[in-house]
Design a protein around this motif. Structure first.
Motif, PDB file in Angstrom:
ATOM      1  N   PRO A  89       0.802  -1.224   0.000  1.00 55.14           N
ATOM      2  CA  PRO A  89       0.000   0.000   0.000  1.00 55.14           C
ATOM      3  C   PRO A  89       0.840   1.282   0.000  1.00 55.14           C
ATOM      4  CG  PRO A  89      -0.947  -1.579   1.516  1.00 55.14           C
ATOM      5  CD  PRO A  89       0.371  -2.161   1.038  1.00 55.14           C
ATOM      6  N   GLY A  90       1.917   1.314   0.761  1.00 50.22           N
ATOM      7  CA  GLY A  90       2.763   2.507   0.828  1.00 50.22           C
ATOM      8  C   GLY A  90       3.501   2.817  -0.463  1.00 50.22           C
ATOM      9  N   GLU A  91       3.694   1.812  -1.309  1.00 49.59           N
ATOM     10  CA  GLU A  91       4.379   2.020  -2.598  1.00 49.59           C
ATOM     11  C   GLU A  91       3.457   2.611  -3.650  1.00 49.59           C
ATOM     12  OE1 GLU A  91       7.455  -1.345  -3.630  1.00 49.59           O
ATOM     13  OE2 GLU A  91       5.580  -2.231  -2.898  1.00 49.59           O
ATOM     14  N   LEU A  92       2.161   2.471  -3.446  1.00 47.67           N
ATOM     15  CA  LEU A  92       1.191   2.870  -4.456  1.00 47.67           C
ATOM     16  C   LEU A  92       0.990   4.379  -4.447  1.00 47.67           C
ATOM     17  CD1 LEU A  92      -1.254  -0.102  -4.052  1.00 47.67           C
ATOM     18  CD2 LEU A  92       0.021   0.504  -6.133  1.00 47.67           C
ATOM     19  N   ARG A  93       1.929   5.059  -5.067  1.00 48.11           N
ATOM     20  CA  ARG A  93       1.863   6.505  -5.257  1.00 48.11           C
ATOM     21  C   ARG A  93       1.623   6.722  -6.746  1.00 48.11           C
ATOM     22  NH1 ARG A  93       1.245   8.582  -0.572  1.00 48.11           N
ATOM     23  NH2 ARG A  93       1.960  10.595  -1.277  1.00 48.11           N
ATOM     24  N   GLY A  94       0.754   7.653  -7.072  1.00 51.29           N
ATOM     25  CA  GLY A  94       0.459   7.876  -8.479  1.00 51.29           C
ATOM     26  C   GLY A  94      -0.284   9.167  -8.693  1.00 51.29           C
ATOM     27  N   ASP A  95      -1.030   9.177  -9.778  1.00 50.82           N
ATOM     28  CA  ASP A  95      -1.757  10.374 -10.182  1.00 50.82           C
ATOM     29  C   ASP A  95      -3.045  10.514  -9.366  1.00 50.82           C
ATOM     30  OD1 ASP A  95      -2.084  12.653 -11.656  1.00 50.82           O
ATOM     31  OD2 ASP A  95      -2.818  11.650 -13.449  1.00 50.82           O
ATOM     32  N   TRP A  96      -3.618  11.694  -9.396  1.00 49.93           N
ATOM     33  CA  TRP A  96      -4.823  11.997  -8.624  1.00 49.93           C
ATOM     34  C   TRP A  96      -6.008  11.135  -9.033  1.00 49.93           C
ATOM     35  CZ3 TRP A  96      -9.326  13.461 -10.925  1.00 49.93           C
ATOM     36  CH2 TRP A  96      -9.243  13.877 -12.254  1.00 49.93           C
ATOM     37  N   ALA A  97      -6.009  10.628 -10.272  1.00 49.82           N
ATOM     38  CA  ALA A  97      -7.136   9.832 -10.762  1.00 49.82           C
ATOM     39  C   ALA A  97      -6.882   8.334 -10.651  1.00 49.82           C
ATOM     40  CB  ALA A  97      -7.460  10.212 -12.204  1.00 49.82           C
ATOM     41  N   GLY A  98      -5.848   7.951  -9.888  1.00 54.00           N
ATOM     42  CA  GLY A  98      -5.627   6.540  -9.618  1.00 54.00           C
ATOM     43  C   GLY A  98      -4.717   5.804 -10.567  1.00 54.00           C
ATOM     44  N   GLU A  99      -4.083   6.515 -11.491  1.00 48.02           N
ATOM     45  CA  GLU A  99      -3.174   5.843 -12.407  1.00 48.02           C
ATOM     46  C   GLU A  99      -1.889   5.460 -11.694  1.00 48.02           C
ATOM     47  OE1 GLU A  99      -4.544   8.841 -13.129  1.00 48.02           O
ATOM     48  OE2 GLU A  99      -5.428   8.778 -15.123  1.00 48.02           O
ATOM     49  N   ILE A 100      -1.349   4.298 -12.090  1.00 51.29           N
ATOM     50  CA  ILE A 100      -0.196   3.722 -11.419  1.00 51.29           C
ATOM     51  C   ILE A 100       0.931   3.499 -12.412  1.00 51.29           C
ATOM     52  CG2 ILE A 100       0.640   1.720 -10.099  1.00 51.29           C
ATOM     53  CD1 ILE A 100      -2.359   1.116  -9.501  1.00 51.29           C
ATOM     54  N   GLY A 101       2.141   3.857 -12.036  1.00 52.63           N
ATOM     55  CA  GLY A 101       3.330   3.414 -12.741  1.00 52.63           C
ATOM     56  C   GLY A 101       3.849   4.323 -13.829  1.00 52.63           C
ATOM     57  N   GLN A 102       4.882   3.807 -14.476  1.00 54.57           N
ATOM     58  CA  GLN A 102       5.643   4.577 -15.454  1.00 54.57           C
ATOM     59  C   GLN A 102       4.868   4.871 -16.733  1.00 54.57           C
ATOM     60  OE1 GLN A 102       9.785   3.569 -15.905  1.00 54.57           O
ATOM     61  NE2 GLN A 102       9.791   2.471 -13.957  1.00 54.57           N
TER      62      GLN A 102
END
Length: 186
Positions: A89-102
């Protein structure tokens, strides 16, 4: 969107990761310049993936009355990602709309298309460029990407780029950027 800096970095990354791009193209049929264009446009090659807690963002959007059903499903998919051990859970940082990753996957796309391409046993689209790029290729392939064919407007592959992002201007930008990257790497 196709700045000189993005072109320079994209060309260098195509060369640096040539073996990975070749392996991805063999497996999924999507060439490196297309993946590099998406990677550059979405997050500047992984440097700007977003700073928001994806769990909080998606939970907030699930509560928002405009698209509750869509984001409630995304929230459950996000929890499945955590449950299967791909991301903490702590690694899941992303965009305001929930997008994840590169390359910015929503949780539902992460579950459907993410692959472990670096062989470490996890599908990590945040820290692993090979996983993120191969997952993006898997996404495009699943929508009908045709190996060896053009990606210019009017082609089947351009229609697949529209599945990546429904905005025609964005798909045209991906196609133009990929074309320039392909020309610079010849």
């Amino acid at each position: 969107m196709i700045s000189a800096d993005r072109m320079r970095k994209g060309t260098a990354l195509l060369a640096r990761h040539a073996a990975i791009f070749a392996r991805i193209e063999r497996q999924f049929g999507v060439p490196g310049p297309v993946l590099t264009a998406i990677w550059g446009l979405e997050t500047d090659y992984g440097t700007n993936q977003g700073r928001f807690s994806v769990i909080r963002s998606v939970a907030t959007l699930a509560h928002d009355c405009r698209r509750t059903d869509k984001f409630r499903a995304e929230l459950f998919d996000l929890l499945r990602i955590v449950d299967r051990g791909d991301m903490a859970p702590g690694e899941l940082r992303g965009d305001w709309a929930g997008e994840i990753g590169q390359t910015q996957f929503l949780p539902s796309s992460y579950l459907k298309f993410a692959v472990d391409f670096d062989g470490n046993g996890k599908r990590d689209l945040i820290h692993s460029a090979p996983d993120a790029l191969a997952s993006t290729a898997n996404y495009l392939k699943s929508y009908g990407w045709r190996r060896g064919e053009a990606w210019t407007e009017g082609s089947q592959n351009f229609n697949v780029l529209l599945e990546w992002n429904k905005a025609r201007v964005y798909a045209k930008t991906i196609a133009a950027f990929a074309e320039r990257l392909a020309a610079s790497s010849r």
